[in-house]
Structures are given as structure tokens and as C-alpha cells.
Design an enzyme around this catalytic site. Structure first.
Site, PDB file in Angstrom:
ATOM      1  N   CYS A  86      56.517  37.100  50.325  1.00 48.89           N
ATOM      2  CA  CYS A  86      56.029  36.008  49.500  1.00 48.89           C
ATOM      3  C   CYS A  86      57.166  35.581  48.587  1.00 48.89           C
ATOM      4  CB  CYS A  86      54.829  36.367  48.627  1.00 48.89           C
ATOM      5  SG  CYS A  86      53.387  36.847  49.551  1.00 48.89           S
ATOM      6  N   ARG A  97      60.951  34.546  53.003  1.00 51.80           N
ATOM      7  CA  ARG A  97      60.123  35.627  52.470  1.00 51.80           C
ATOM      8  C   ARG A  97      58.693  35.580  53.015  1.00 51.80           C
ATOM      9  NH1 ARG A  97      62.465  38.071  48.219  1.00 51.80           N
ATOM     10  NH2 ARG A  97      60.475  38.869  47.550  1.00 51.80           N
ATOM     11  N   TRP A 126      53.364  35.461  52.658  1.00 55.06           N
ATOM     12  CA  TRP A 126      53.310  36.342  53.817  1.00 55.06           C
ATOM     13  C   TRP A 126      52.035  37.152  53.635  1.00 55.06           C
ATOM     14  CZ3 TRP A 126      53.463  41.694  54.900  1.00 55.06           C
ATOM     15  CH2 TRP A 126      53.661  42.010  56.248  1.00 55.06           C
ATOM     16  N   ASN A 150      53.677  37.852  43.916  1.00 57.82           N
ATOM     17  CA  ASN A 150      54.338  38.517  45.041  1.00 57.82           C
ATOM     18  C   ASN A 150      54.142  40.016  44.821  1.00 57.82           C
ATOM     19  OD1 ASN A 150      57.849  39.144  45.778  1.00 57.82           O
ATOM     20  ND2 ASN A 150      56.072  39.501  47.033  1.00 57.82           N
ATOM     21  N   GLY A 151      53.582  40.706  45.823  1.00 59.75           N
ATOM     22  CA  GLY A 151      53.339  42.149  45.672  1.00 59.75           C
ATOM     23  C   GLY A 151      51.934  42.481  46.131  1.00 59.75           C
ATOM     24  N   GLU A 162      68.620  48.363  68.616  1.00 59.20           N
ATOM     25  CA  GLU A 162      68.801  47.126  67.848  1.00 59.20           C
ATOM     26  C   GLU A 162      68.664  45.902  68.771  1.00 59.20           C
ATOM     27  OE1 GLU A 162      68.638  46.284  64.925  1.00 59.20           O
ATOM     28  OE2 GLU A 162      69.671  44.376  64.759  1.00 59.20           O
ATOM     29  N   LYS A 210      65.847  42.973  68.347  1.00 60.96           N
ATOM     30  CA  LYS A 210      66.164  41.543  68.269  1.00 60.96           C
ATOM     31  C   LYS A 210      65.339  40.770  69.288  1.00 60.96           C
ATOM     32  CE  LYS A 210      67.633  41.453  65.241  1.00 60.96           C
ATOM     33  NZ  LYS A 210      68.076  42.456  64.320  1.00 60.96           N
ATOM     34  N   GLU A 220      61.539  40.668  68.379  1.00 62.46           N
ATOM     35  CA  GLU A 220      61.106  39.930  67.189  1.00 62.46           C
ATOM     36  C   GLU A 220      61.273  38.426  67.311  1.00 62.46           C
ATOM     37  OE1 GLU A 220      63.012  40.976  63.441  1.00 62.46           O
ATOM     38  OE2 GLU A 220      64.878  41.370  64.464  1.00 62.46           O
ATOM     39  N   HIS A 260      62.348  61.304  82.150  1.00 64.50           N
ATOM     40  CA  HIS A 260      61.298  62.139  81.567  1.00 64.50           C
ATOM     41  C   HIS A 260      60.041  61.332  81.252  1.00 64.50           C
ATOM     42  CE1 HIS A 260      64.015  65.500  81.419  1.00 64.50           C
ATOM     43  NE2 HIS A 260      64.918  64.753  80.807  1.00 64.50           N
ATOM     44  N   LYS A 281      61.400  38.001  55.892  1.00 64.61           N
ATOM     45  CA  LYS A 281      62.745  38.563  55.785  1.00 64.61           C
ATOM     46  C   LYS A 281      62.782  39.802  54.901  1.00 64.61           C
ATOM     47  CE  LYS A 281      67.254  38.367  56.243  1.00 64.61           C
ATOM     48  NZ  LYS A 281      67.664  38.920  57.535  1.00 64.61           N
TER      49      LYS A 281
HETATM   50  C1  F6R Z   1      65.132  42.940  61.870  1.00 67.78           C
HETATM   51  C2  F6R Z   1      65.025  42.951  60.435  1.00 67.78           C
HETATM   52  C3  F6R Z   1      64.194  43.992  59.771  1.00 67.78           C
HETATM   53  C4  F6R Z   1      64.909  44.530  58.532  1.00 67.78           C
HETATM   54  C5  F6R Z   1      64.022  45.539  57.776  1.00 67.78           C
HETATM   55  C6  F6R Z   1      64.751  46.158  56.598  1.00 67.78           C
HETATM   56  O1  F6R Z   1      65.936  41.909  62.324  1.00 67.78           O
HETATM   57  O2  F6R Z   1      65.614  42.146  59.784  1.00 67.78           O
HETATM   58  O3  F6R Z   1      63.897  45.026  60.654  1.00 67.78           O
HETATM   59  O4  F6R Z   1      66.089  45.144  58.942  1.00 67.78           O
HETATM   60  O5  F6R Z   1      62.862  44.894  57.317  1.00 67.78           O
HETATM   61  O6  F6R Z   1      65.173  45.196  55.694  1.00 67.78           O
HETATM   62  P1  F6R Z   1      66.351  45.491  54.660  1.00 67.78           P
HETATM   63  O7  F6R Z   1      67.586  45.722  55.424  1.00 67.78           O
HETATM   64  O8  F6R Z   1      66.395  44.271  53.793  1.00 67.78           O
HETATM   65  O9  F6R Z   1      65.922  46.714  53.888  1.00 67.78           O
END
Ligand code: F6R
Length: 615
Positions: free
Chosen positions: A2, A27, A77, A102-103, A487, A491, A494, A510, A610
Site C-alpha cells: 500500500c 507498492r 495491496w 499502510n500496514g 531465481e 521470475k 511471477e 528422486h 513491490k
Molecule cells: C521477486 C521479488 C520479491 C522480493 C521479496 C523481498 O522478484 O521482488 O520476491 O525479492 O519480496 O523483497 P526485499 O528484497 O525488498 O526484501
């Protein structure tokens, strides 16, 4: 999660709120809303489901126009209550008080029952609505909006940053923060609040970063701040060195694309002033780093998502290079158990935002329980909660990352973790001058290697076409490449919504091998390392099950061509530091181009945000 923005200014505040909200969309973007106090002292509100542009359209149609000099706005969010207009912020009580939040208020159910008994009607399923009612109730016995807020925040359990306005207190915006970020922006247009400086960069570079428990009463000409004990306090005004063009798209179509291509420069910026041509400077980690590193006997890494994947690579490096026993765990699990933390542990948090609630709370709880440990954060945001909570700080100078999917923050985290592995190894006399010089040379070669890899984009676009109708994908790698496979899978899932899983290639037999069929592409990473022959055997096992395979290899790996297999050589002579950082580049590009083909919202994939500042 948010984003909130608000303020009081000399002109109509609505356009400022809308443009700031757009910058805060990273956010959350389930719904957006705005409340402005009009010149005839009425709260006028607009809310819309989805992105800020929907709110903007709805405001354009609205009559009378939403305008005034005092206002608050929010991009959501969803946590409590589905994304809907009713659940969108700002919330209003009895047409007099309005709140953006926010929270999460964890005790909202109890407060809601009490408030219902007092006659308050609820129009949403959110936890936030109890805040606005609490303030309305407290105003009956308080001498000011500020005092009412200082009173009610003490009844909240959970996290909040709040922006509050009231028609009974025109000319005031009151804020409070605990566990969620909030800054005040000072400009010649007026005084503003926001979850993040990026929201206000168009109008100011001057910011006050509120601390945990702070409240503030803001008018056009004054900002009065109080600490958690409600004592008036001065907080420094800082000048941001963020540039507006750092957060503009320029010629790129998406932020993710821009951020992928910014990686050579981001790595250069991260390494700058931290290495000479053959040494890693211990001073880069702060004054006490050398003593702390020398006394360190164990390392515990905690992080989430992409940052966790960077930590997985670092575990290999720290044990291999620095010979330091290293554990890693996702923060959301670590914070809720009773881990055995040995004395002289260095607790490392890794985070792009520095605001991830799980990582932050894990750090706080371990600090509370264990005194004989030290803390270091590897973080991209200098003024963040994690940097404030940590003894040592190594900033990744990736620049603002707007796309929800992390790219340049991952590679800069890896570069920082490579520096750390050498630094700790040096303090423990595990890294000699020659090894140090060789790792520094690898780091210095990274920007050029990344640039060369990015030049192979057109081949990756071709590969992406074959994912058009795919629903599942499997990523394989061994050693640090397992972390890179994870990773890559993160990517792809998501941003293209293709179900993707990563496995250590040796683990396939396995169980996971049962998943392999002709409709499930397998993406493998084949560096020229000591596990290459083992990986080649694993690829044979996959081939026998008829899967379509894509192998990203080092030119020297010489993976033999097989039916249904595309082998793409990335570059050659990659070593233990360069290989993980280089091999993620084609996987980032692949996800990006698959997402384009699938037609998803690349920068704002569904259900995500984010910065995850809630549990
Ligand atoms: C994936 C992504 C998330 C963040 C995770 C941690 O592309 O961006 O998995 O990596 O939410 O966020 P930070 O690094 O801000 O603690």
C-alpha cells in the site's frame, strides 16, 4: 505494501496526489482512492478498483470537481477484504474524519466489536476502518486531531503508517508511523507526506524520515514532530540524491526491461569506491567491520524472495571463499521459531527495499533475544527500517527499482555478497593476495560480461516463442546454479504466470522427474565447473523423457546437442563469482519476453506488490 500520499499546499492538491500515487503503484495496485477537503470544508472522495489510471478517469468524470488544498490518497495491496471500491482507502467516518493506512491492525476484530456496540457502522471488510472510527471517537474528548491520534495509536496492535485529515481541523494533516514507512516532504508548494520519496520527487528533494513511533502535525507553514513518548522532537531534514530521470522509463517499454539493461552500470556503481584494482576495501562495510568480521564465527542469512535467492548463492561463497559456516533461511519462517543462534554470529539481512516486514521483524526479534551477535544489512534503500536496525550496512547502489520483479537488485546483491565473502575471508586469513586479486578482477569484468550477454537478447526472444502455450516449466542447476535456477523460476512464474519450479539437477531422479513430459520445458544452466559432467548425465535423464530442453552454457562446457534441445552459449571462462551473476541475465530476459508473449502486465503482475511491508 500500500502506498500513501497526502499534504497541504497552496494550490489544488489533487493532481499532486494522483501523480504521486502513480509512482507508488509499485507498492500495490488493487485499488486507489483520494479524499480532498474542499473549499466549503467538505470531504470529497473518489475511489476505483485497479490502477491509479482508473481513479484518474473516475475523477475526471466527477462533478463537482475534487479539489482543495488539503488531501490524502492511497494505492492498495489488499490484505483484509477483496479489492473493491468499498474496501478502497481513504476511509471516512461520519463525513468528518478520513484516513489512509499502510500496514495491518492485528486487533481490529476486537476493536470492531467494541465500535459496533458504540453504534459505528462499517462499510468495508478492512482492518483500517477501525482506525477512522477510533479517531472519531477520540476526537470527542481530545483537544486536537494530533492528541486524538496519539491516544488511539496506543490501542493498535500491528503496523501502521497513517495520514489523517478532518473537516473539524482544516489546515492540518496528522501522521503516525510504526512498522511501516513514512516520510515528510518539504517544498515551496507546501508540506507533504508519502510512503516513499519517489512519490514526491517532482516537487521536492527535501525529506524528513520519521522514526518508529513518531507522530506529526503538519500545516502549510509548520511541521511539529513527536516521538513515541509524545515528546516534541527535531528530526533532521535530508536532501535526497535521487534523480527524477532515474525513475522515468526513457526509451524503454517497461521498467523491468530498463532495469535489466541498467545492470552493467548498477554493478559499476555498487563496486565503486569499494575495490581497488586488486583489493576489497574493508572500510566499505563501516568503521567496526574489521573487528566484527574478525570475531565472527558463524553467519546466519535471512531474506525473502529474490533476496533469499541471492543469499543462497552467498552461502556457497562464504563457505567456499571465507570458510565461514553459513546458514540461510527465509525470514517468514525464521522469525516464528526459536532458532539456535550461536555467540559471535553475524546476522545478515538482504533486502532491496529494507522494509520487508518478515525480514525486519526476524532481525528485531533475534536482536532482542541474543546479545552476543552482530548485524549487517545488504540493502538498496539507505533510509530504510533495515538500515536503521543494523550495525553494519552495505548499500547496493542499484538505483530505484520500480518493476515488481527484481532484477538489478539481485545482481547488485550478488556483487555485494562477493565483496563480503572476500572481506570476511581476509579477516580470517582464508583469502590470500592472489585469490583476492583474482576475485576483484572477476568483479571488475562483470559490467562488460553483462553487456555482452544482453546483446544476445534476439536469440532469447526466439526461445521465448516456444513458451506461448506452456503452463509449466522446470529449471535445473547444480551448486550456485541451483540458486540461479530458483531465481529464474521465480521470475518466470511471477510475471508470466507459468508454473515454474527449480530443482538441484541431481535431485530430479528422486521424484520431480515424474513431472517431465513433452509439454513441460526444462531450462538448465551449464557452467564449465566441476559438476558439469554430472549435469550432462542429468540432461540425458531428461532427454529420455521427451522434454523440450533449453540449456544456457558456458562456451567451454560443450554440452552435446541432442534432439529437442537448444543450447545457447552465453560466454566463456566464467568462474565461481561471475557465473551466477551472468547466468541469471538470460533467465531474466527469457521471463521478460515470455511475459510479453503472454500479454501480462510485466511491471505490475497480478496479486503482487513491490515492497511487502505486511506479514
Ligand atoms: C521477486 C521479488 C520479491 C522480493 C521479496 C523481498 O522478484 O521482488 O520476491 O525479492 O519480496 O523483497 P526485499 O528484497 O525488498 O526484501
Amino acid at each position: 505494501m500500500c502506498g500513501i500520499i497526502g499534504g497541504i499546499c497552496k494550490d489544488n492538491i489533487t493532481p499532486i496526489l494522483l501523480s504521486g500515487l502513480k509512482r507508488l503503484e509499485y507498492r500495490g495496485y488493487d485499488s486507489a482512492g483520494v479524499v480532498v477537503l474542499s473549499n466549503d470544508n467538505k470531504l470529497s472522495r473518489a475511489r476505483a478498483v485497479g490502477k491509479v489510471v482508473n481513479l484518474e478517469t473516475s475523477i475526471q468524470k466527477q462533478s463537482p470537481k475534487i479539489q482543495g488544498s488539503l488531501g490524502i490518497a492511497h494505492t492498495r495491496w489488499a490484505t483484509h477484504g477483496e479489492p473493491s471500491t468499498q474496501n478502497a482507502h481513504p476511509h471516512i467516518c461520519f463525513d468528518t474524519v478520513s484516513v489512509v493506512h499502510n500496514g495491518i491492525i492485528e486487533n481490529f476484530l476486537k476493536l470492531k466489536q467494541e465500535q459496533k456496540a458504540q453504534g459505528y457502522a462499517f462499510t468495508s471488510d478492512t482492518d483500517t476502518e477501525v482506525i477512522v472510527h477510533s479517531i472519531h471517537q477520540a476526537l470527542k474528548t481530545s483537544e486536537s486531531l494530533l492528541k486524538a491520534i496519539q491516544k488511539v495509536v496506543k490501542t493498535f496492535e500491528g503496523t501502521y503508517s497513517l495520514g489523517v485529515i478532518s473537516s473539524e481541523y482544516p489546515g492540518h494533516i496528522v501522521v503516525a508511523r510504526s512498522g511501516s514507512p513514512l516520510i515528510i516532504g518539504i517544498s515551496d508548494k507546501g508540506n507533504f507526506i508519502a510512503s516513499d520519496q519517489v512519490a514526491l520527487l517532482d516537487i521536492t528533494k527535501k525529506f524528513i524520515f520519521l522514526k518508529e513511533g513518531d507522530t506529526a502535525d503538519i500545516t502549510l507553514n509548520s511541521i511539529t514532530i513527536y516521538n513515541q513518548n509524545d515528546r516534541q522532537i527535531n528530526r533532521a531534514i535530508k536532501t535526497s540524491n535521487l534523480k527524477n530521470n532515474q525513475i522515468d522509463l526513457g526509451d524503454y517499454k517497461h521498467y523491468m526491461q530498463k532495469e535489466i539493461f541498467e545492470q552493467p552500470q548498477a554493478i559499476r556503481d555498487t563496486l565503486e569506491s569499494r575495490i581497488t584494482k586488486d583489493t576489497v576495501l574493508l572500510s566499505a562495510f563501516g568503521h567496526h567491520a574489521e573487528t566484527i568480521f574478525t570475531n565472527t564465527e558463524h553467519i546466519q542469512i535471512i531474506a525473502c524472495g529474490t533476496s533469499y535467492n541471492a543469499g543462497l548463492v552467498a552461502k556457497y561463497w562464504l563457505e567456499d571463499i571465507a570458510k565461514m559456516p553459513t546458514n540461510i533461511e527465509v525470514a517468514s519462517e525464521y522469525r516464528y521459531r526459536n532458532p539456535i543462534v550461536l555467540d559471535n554470529t553475524l546476522l545478515i539481512t538482504i533486502s532491496q527495499s529494507g522494509e520487508t516486514a518478515d525480514t525486519l521483524e526476524a532481525l528485531k526479534s533475534i536482536k532482542k533475544r541474543h546479545k552476543n551477535i552482530h548485524t549487517l544489512t545488504i540493502c538498496n534503500c539507505a533510509e530504510s527500517s533495515l538500515t536503521r536496525e543494523s550495525e553494519l550496512i552495505l548499500l547496493t547502489h542499484a538505483g530505484p527499482e520500480i518493476s515488481v520483479a527484481s532484477t538489478k537488485s539481485f545482481t547488485t546483491q550478488l556483487a555485494s555478497l562477493a565483496l563480503l565473502s572476500v572481506a570476511i575471508g581476509k579477516c580470517h586469513k582464508q583469502v590470500d593476495k592472489q585469490q583476492e586479486a583474482s576475485i576483484v578482477d572477476s568483479l571488475n569484468r562483470l559490467p562488460g560480461l553483462i553487456k555482452k550477454t544482453l546483446e544476445q537478447e534476439s536469440q532469447i526472444i526466439e526461445l521465448a516463442r516456444s513458451f506461448k502455450d506452456k503452463f509449466n516449466a522446470i529449471f535445473l542447476g547444480r551448486g550456485t546454479m541451483h540458486a540461479i535456477a530458483m531465481e529464474g523460476a521465480l521470475k518466470l512464474k511471477e510475471i508470466s504466470y507459468i508454473h515454474s519450479e527449480a530443482f538441484p539437477a541431481g535431485e530430479l531422479k528422486h521424484g520431480p522427474i515424474a513431472l517431465i513430459d513433452k509439454d513441460t520445458p526444462v531450462i538448465a544452466i551449464a557452467p564449465n565447473d566441476q559438476l558439469l559432467d554430472k549435469l550432462k548425465s542429468n540432461l540425458q535423464e531428461v532427454k529420455s523423457r521427451g522434454s523440450q530442453m533449453i540449456v544456457f552454457e558456458d562456451e567451454m562446457s560443450n554440452v552435446p546437442p541432442m534432439k529437442n534441445m537448444t543450447v545457447m552459449s552465453i560466454t566463456h571462462n566464467l568462474g565461481r563469482i561471475t557465473a551466477p551473476i551472468i547466468f541469471i541475465i538470460p533467465l531474466q530476459l527469457l521471463s521478460y519476453h515470455v511475459a510479453l508473449i503472454k500479454g501480462t502486465d510485466v511491471d505490475k503482475p497480478r496479486n503482487l506488490a513491490k515492497s511487502v511491508t505486511v506479514e
